[in-house]
Design a protein around this motif. Structure first.
Motif, PDB file in Angstrom:
ATOM      1  N   THR A  34       0.951  -1.274   0.402  1.00 58.54           N
ATOM      2  CA  THR A  34      -0.113  -0.104  -0.219  1.00 58.54           C
ATOM      3  C   THR A  34       0.963   1.376   0.246  1.00 58.54           C
ATOM      4  OG1 THR A  34      -1.585  -1.179   1.234  1.00 58.54           O
ATOM      5  CG2 THR A  34      -1.872   1.498   1.055  1.00 58.54           C
ATOM      6  N   ALA A  35       2.046   1.000   1.304  1.00 62.35           N
ATOM      7  CA  ALA A  35       2.854   2.506   0.754  1.00 62.35           C
ATOM      8  C   ALA A  35       3.585   2.559  -0.689  1.00 62.35           C
ATOM      9  CB  ALA A  35       3.696   2.146   2.071  1.00 62.35           C
ATOM     10  N   ALA A  36       3.979   1.249  -1.248  1.00 62.82           N
ATOM     11  CA  ALA A  36       5.228   1.298  -1.972  1.00 62.82           C
ATOM     12  C   ALA A  36       3.711   2.117  -3.428  1.00 62.82           C
ATOM     13  CB  ALA A  36       5.255  -0.086  -2.429  1.00 62.82           C
ATOM     14  N   LYS A  37       2.309   2.063  -3.257  1.00 60.34           N
ATOM     15  CA  LYS A  37       1.845   2.667  -4.864  1.00 60.34           C
ATOM     16  C   LYS A  37       1.257   3.730  -3.911  1.00 60.34           C
ATOM     17  CE  LYS A  37      -0.967  -1.852  -5.212  1.00 60.34           C
ATOM     18  NZ  LYS A  37      -3.019  -2.702  -4.794  1.00 60.34           N
ATOM     19  N   LEU A  38       0.977   4.384  -3.234  1.00 62.67           N
ATOM     20  CA  LEU A  38       0.787   5.356  -2.906  1.00 62.67           C
ATOM     21  C   LEU A  38       1.896   6.336  -2.780  1.00 62.67           C
ATOM     22  CD1 LEU A  38      -0.438   5.441   0.967  1.00 62.67           C
ATOM     23  CD2 LEU A  38      -1.769   6.154  -1.447  1.00 62.67           C
ATOM     24  N   PHE A  39       2.831   5.897  -2.581  1.00 61.72           N
ATOM     25  CA  PHE A  39       4.217   6.450  -3.241  1.00 61.72           C
ATOM     26  C   PHE A  39       4.559   6.984  -4.570  1.00 61.72           C
ATOM     27  CE2 PHE A  39       5.286   6.027   1.617  1.00 61.72           C
ATOM     28  CZ  PHE A  39       5.372   8.365   2.093  1.00 61.72           C
ATOM     29  N   THR A  40       4.689   5.671  -5.296  1.00 66.57           N
ATOM     30  CA  THR A  40       4.937   5.758  -6.522  1.00 66.57           C
ATOM     31  C   THR A  40       3.537   6.214  -8.226  1.00 66.57           C
ATOM     32  OG1 THR A  40       3.694   3.299  -6.843  1.00 66.57           O
ATOM     33  CG2 THR A  40       5.674   3.650  -6.254  1.00 66.57           C
ATOM     34  N   HIS A  41       2.545   6.778  -6.927  1.00 66.72           N
ATOM     35  CA  HIS A  41       1.165   7.587  -7.735  1.00 66.72           C
ATOM     36  C   HIS A  41       1.714   8.740  -7.728  1.00 66.72           C
ATOM     37  CE1 HIS A  41      -0.229   4.374 -10.391  1.00 66.72           C
ATOM     38  NE2 HIS A  41      -0.071   3.982  -8.552  1.00 66.72           N
TER      39      HIS A  41
END
Length: 41
Positions: A34-41
């Motif tokens: 979830t964190a990765a998705k937030l930071f990559t968008h």
């Protein structure tokens, strides 16, 4: 108390800890994803 019942309790203890570890690991993995998705968008 016989050795058999003691071994059975030990096995249940290991299984319960294993389940806890898997659930914790799954929760951590979900958080990371979830964190990765937030930071990559």
């Amino acid at each position: 108390m016989s050795d058999d019942s003691r071994n059975g309790q030990q096995a249940r203890l290991w299984i319960s800890w294993l389940v806890v570890a898997v659930l914790l690991g799954y929760g951590v993995a979900q958080t990371v994803v979830t964190a990765a998705k937030l930071f990559t968008h």
